[in-house]
Design an enzyme around this catalytic site. Structure first.
Site, PDB file in Angstrom:
ATOM      1  N   TYR A 142      -3.847 -15.985  -4.069  1.00  0.00           N
ATOM      2  CA  TYR A 142      -4.882 -14.964  -3.927  1.00  0.00           C
ATOM      3  C   TYR A 142      -6.046 -15.447  -3.064  1.00  0.00           C
ATOM      4  CZ  TYR A 142      -3.128 -11.476  -7.227  1.00  0.00           C
ATOM      5  OH  TYR A 142      -2.415 -10.486  -7.837  1.00  0.00           O
ATOM      6  N   LYS A 193       7.609 -22.609 -10.019  1.00  0.00           N
ATOM      7  CA  LYS A 193       8.870 -22.703  -9.258  1.00  0.00           C
ATOM      8  C   LYS A 193       8.959 -24.111  -8.659  1.00  0.00           C
ATOM      9  CE  LYS A 193      11.501 -19.991  -7.592  1.00  0.00           C
ATOM     10  NZ  LYS A 193      12.953 -19.828  -7.874  1.00  0.00           N
ATOM     11  N   ASP A 226      11.155 -17.305 -12.218  1.00  0.00           N
ATOM     12  CA  ASP A 226      12.155 -16.224 -12.117  1.00  0.00           C
ATOM     13  C   ASP A 226      12.937 -16.102 -13.427  1.00  0.00           C
ATOM     14  OD1 ASP A 226      13.277 -18.724 -11.567  1.00  0.00           O
ATOM     15  OD2 ASP A 226      14.683 -17.973 -10.063  1.00  0.00           O
ATOM     16  N   ASP A 250       0.234 -12.399 -12.312  1.00  0.00           N
ATOM     17  CA  ASP A 250       0.073 -10.980 -11.997  1.00  0.00           C
ATOM     18  C   ASP A 250       1.369 -10.238 -12.291  1.00  0.00           C
ATOM     19  OD1 ASP A 250      -1.173  -8.655 -10.888  1.00  0.00           O
ATOM     20  OD2 ASP A 250      -0.048  -8.993  -9.032  1.00  0.00           O
ATOM     21  N   ASP A 254       2.529  -7.808 -15.804  1.00  0.00           N
ATOM     22  CA  ASP A 254       2.953  -6.404 -15.696  1.00  0.00           C
ATOM     23  C   ASP A 254       4.288  -6.206 -16.417  1.00  0.00           C
ATOM     24  OD1 ASP A 254       0.758  -5.497 -14.176  1.00  0.00           O
ATOM     25  OD2 ASP A 254       2.056  -4.261 -12.910  1.00  0.00           O
TER      26      ASP A 254
HETATM   27  C1  IPM Z   1      -4.444  -7.244 -11.900  1.00  0.00           C
HETATM   28  C2  IPM Z   1      -4.433  -6.368 -10.682  1.00  0.00           C
HETATM   29  C3  IPM Z   1      -5.241  -7.040  -9.578  1.00  0.00           C
HETATM   30  C4  IPM Z   1      -4.538  -8.327  -9.230  1.00  0.00           C
HETATM   31  C5  IPM Z   1      -5.477  -6.168  -8.341  1.00  0.00           C
HETATM   32  C6  IPM Z   1      -6.111  -4.837  -8.671  1.00  0.00           C
HETATM   33  C7  IPM Z   1      -6.297  -6.901  -7.311  1.00  0.00           C
HETATM   34  O1  IPM Z   1      -3.122  -6.101 -10.307  1.00  0.00           O
HETATM   35  O2  IPM Z   1      -5.543  -7.540 -12.407  1.00  0.00           O
HETATM   36  O3  IPM Z   1      -3.369  -7.647 -12.358  1.00  0.00           O
HETATM   37  O4  IPM Z   1      -3.627  -8.348  -8.392  1.00  0.00           O
HETATM   38  O5  IPM Z   1      -4.924  -9.357  -9.783  1.00  0.00           O
HETATM   39 MG    MG Z   2      -1.632  -6.869 -11.631  1.00  0.00          MG
END
Ligand code: IPM
Ligand code: MG
Length: 368
Positions: A142, A193, A226, A250, A254
């Protein structure tokens, strides 16, 4: 009673709608004398760009530094698709994380029994799930340099993001994970990884050494990122604390969120180092700005309400209220109340404001 200085940054999309429910809850806590807050509010993301040409203003950054904690809604949306890279809505969020040095991102994924059927996985796989993802938040791909696009002699473009980690960056996030594991099930999985990435090799080495030196009482497992993604959907209950870098965190968070039934359920805390007894902190739902449902009053406010709960726990030492909010959320779910994202087929749904009111009413009963 201590007054907590909170900065609210509702942001874009469903951000303001769900934040309205947090404001109601804050007002209720103040009115009942349960807690006292001093509130500031400002813009972040696309709305800040529209208002002042930058995804966060210098004034808002000042307020962020002055606050005891920040609660952020969500940023971004198709409206700003054409905005220059460094002014994108997401950059406001990234600047807050970086400038406040919020390196430790805690993302709990808990599957409430009442929601086990909302998950896309079978009930027996997810019911009772309680994972804590500890994502490194201020390093890695990032923020690594170089981060650039250059035009080559042959006219092609070449884009570079850089994955970079130092020993101390890895040590401090791993230490957070080990510490938290000690008050949970005492198990840490570290995902990287190392079979492909040299930074993964260092990550594994540093985590191994730190474990040997200071945390040998905690069980440590290394897992390839992975494989970790696969294990999260195959047998998620094998995990307790999962520590990983910024980009893998990230993605894996999710994935983990869907185990709980909906992305609309997950709060998160982003914490800095403790300096003179004070720790910079920002709390935000894991979900995004959901432009497809923004403005309709149907978004689920539970993730941002849970984020206020995490602020009460980690910034304000109010475990009683944090636990109360969690129990209140459980209670409304057990009562069968559902926003669209967590409803099963044919189940009646309620809107954002009704869900917020229901959580407050349930909290009243929990604290009575
Ligand atoms: C998260 C989001 C952010 C990230 C975005 C909105 C920049 O996806 O907090 O997981 O990628 O960190
Ligand atoms: Mg995210």
């Amino acid at each position: 009673m201590a007054t907590h200085k909170l900065l609210l940054l509702p942001g874009d999309g469903i951000g303001p709608e769900v934040m309205a429910e947090v404001k109601k809850l804050i007002a209720w806590l103040g009115k009942t004398g349960a807690a006292s807050f001093e509130i500031e509010e400002d813009l972040v993301g696309g709305c800040a760009f529209d208002a002042g040409g930058a995804p966060i203003s210098e004034d808002a950054m000042k307020k962020a530094f002055a606050a005891d904690a920040i609660i952020l809604g969500a940023v971004g949306g198709p409206k700003w698709a054409g905005v220059a890279y460094d002014k994108r809505p997401e950059m406001g969020l990234l600047r807050l994380r970086k400038d406040l040095d919020l390196f430790a991102n805690l993302r709990p994924a808990i599957c409430y029994p009442a929601l086990a059927d909302s998950s896309s996985l079978k009930r027996e796989i997810v019911e009772g799930l309680d994972i804590l993802i500890v994502r490194e938040l201020t390093g890695g791909t990032y923020f690594g340099e170089p981060k650039e696009v250059v035009t080559l002699a042959n006219g092609q473009k070449r884009a570079v993001d850089t994955q970079v980690y130092t020993t101390s960056e890895i040590e401090r996030i791993a230490a957070v994970a080990f510490d938290l594991a000690r008050v949970r099930k005492n198990l840490v999985h570290s995902a990287e990884k190392h079979n492909v990435m040299i930074s993964g090799l260092l990550w594994k080495e540093v985590v191994t050494n730190l474990h040997k030196e200071k945390f040998s009482d905690v069980k440590l497992e290394h897992i390839l990122a992975d494989n970790c993604a696969m294990q999260l959907v195959r047998n998620p209950k094998q995990f307790d604390v999962l520590v990983t870098d910024n980009l893998f965190g990230d993605i894996l968070s999710d994935a983990a969120s869907m185990l709980t039934g909906s992305l609309g359920m997950l709060p998160s805390a982003s914490l800095g180092a403790e300096i003179n007894g004070k720790r910079a902190a920002m709390y935000e739902p894991v979900h995004g700005s959901a432009p497809d449902i923004a403005g309709k009053g149907v978004a689920n406010p539970i993730a941002v309400i849970g984020s206020l709960g995490m602020a009460l726990r980690y910034s304000f030492g109010r475990t009683d209220l944090a636990d109360g909010i969690e129990r209140a959320i459980s209670r409304v779910l057990n009562d069968g109340l559902r926003t669209g994202d967590i409803a099963s087929a044919g189940q009646k749904t309620i809107g954002t404001a009704e869900m917020g009111d229901a959580v407050i009413a349930a909290l009243g009963k929990e604290l009575a």
